[in-house]
Design an enzyme around this catalytic site. Sequence first.
Site, PDB file in Angstrom:
ATOM      1  N   CYS A   9      -7.404  12.102  -0.004  1.00 44.98           N
ATOM      2  CA  CYS A   9      -6.685  12.461  -1.224  1.00 44.98           C
ATOM      3  C   CYS A   9      -7.216  13.773  -1.782  1.00 44.98           C
ATOM      4  CB  CYS A   9      -6.818  11.350  -2.265  1.00 44.98           C
ATOM      5  SG  CYS A   9      -6.055  11.756  -3.845  1.00 44.98           S
ATOM      6  N   CYS A  39      -7.466  13.799  -5.669  1.00 44.28           N
ATOM      7  CA  CYS A  39      -8.588  13.008  -6.183  1.00 44.28           C
ATOM      8  C   CYS A  39      -9.917  13.738  -6.019  1.00 44.28           C
ATOM      9  CB  CYS A  39      -8.678  11.675  -5.446  1.00 44.28           C
ATOM     10  SG  CYS A  39      -7.167  10.723  -5.394  1.00 44.28           S
ATOM     11  N   ASP A  40     -10.138  14.310  -4.844  1.00 45.68           N
ATOM     12  CA  ASP A  40     -11.470  14.785  -4.475  1.00 45.68           C
ATOM     13  C   ASP A  40     -11.619  16.291  -4.338  1.00 45.68           C
ATOM     14  OD1 ASP A  40     -12.279  12.112  -4.368  1.00 45.68           O
ATOM     15  OD2 ASP A  40     -11.692  11.909  -2.276  1.00 45.68           O
TER      16      ASP A  40
END
Length: 303
Positions: A133, A136-137
């Site tokens: 992701c 997300c990261d």
Amino acid sequence: MVYDVIIIGGGPSGMTSAIYSSRARLKTLLIEKAGCGGQIAITDHLENYPGFEQGINGFELTVKMQTQATNFGTEFVYGEVVSLQLNDKIKKVVLSDNKEYSAKTIIISSGANFKKLGVKGEQEFIGKGVSYCATCDGPFFRNKEIAVVGGGDSALQEALYLTKFATKVNLIHRRNEFRATKILQEKVFEEQKINIIFDTVIEEISGKELLEQVKLKNVKTNTISQLSVNGVFVFAGWIPNTSFLNNQIKLNEQGYIITDDKMNTSMEGVFACGDVREKTLRQVVTATGDGAIAAFSAQHYLK
């Protein structure tokens, strides 16, 4: 209570089904495992969804869809579906906490999960450099060199997004050309931060406490090389979420649900839509179309 419709999965197809069925005054319950939105909820920018000429953030679109479904009367329950009982007129959905819900029709929109590479070190370094992701990261890899694996729309779109943070993005693809849409390819080829590595696969991911390097293999020459990176983002395809069906519904060889153009499955009163079904194009716009048809077909079945 017996619902008219139970929808399994809160991605774009599921929420569109909820909007259409609730608006038709059907008693509708949507069951979602974690949070609504599916893959779009973690997508930074959607630029090809009609009506948003500047694009829209995936989470923002998710909130709009869920709010619309709620306003029409959809009920939401959060939990993991582990089994279905589909043979009777009143069908049952069983969750992991043993709660059961009953309905006259079921719409399956359970989507798909990311496919792992299956190489040495991948599992060990999840959360320590391996990610699935970018939204997300990505911020964790500011001013670092990373690798992105894949050649489809998701891989190229996320590689472009990651250039906001990384000093260099190595885009690794096992074929000699991308499958992604041309406009994404053009953007990738123009982006100076992206280094394209064709005909190559990752054989091993390694490091000490955190990911430090990957072993690469050229699939044409069998040449082995090492690439020093701090992160690997994997976008190598999808696996449909159909394990809870327990072979009650006809699937294709890849595990996707087979439907007709009205979203009917092989089981009467059970419909499927979105990424979980066998189809040519998996996009938000096709998912919403599927969802609308599934809800309409469920309404027709109930009549």
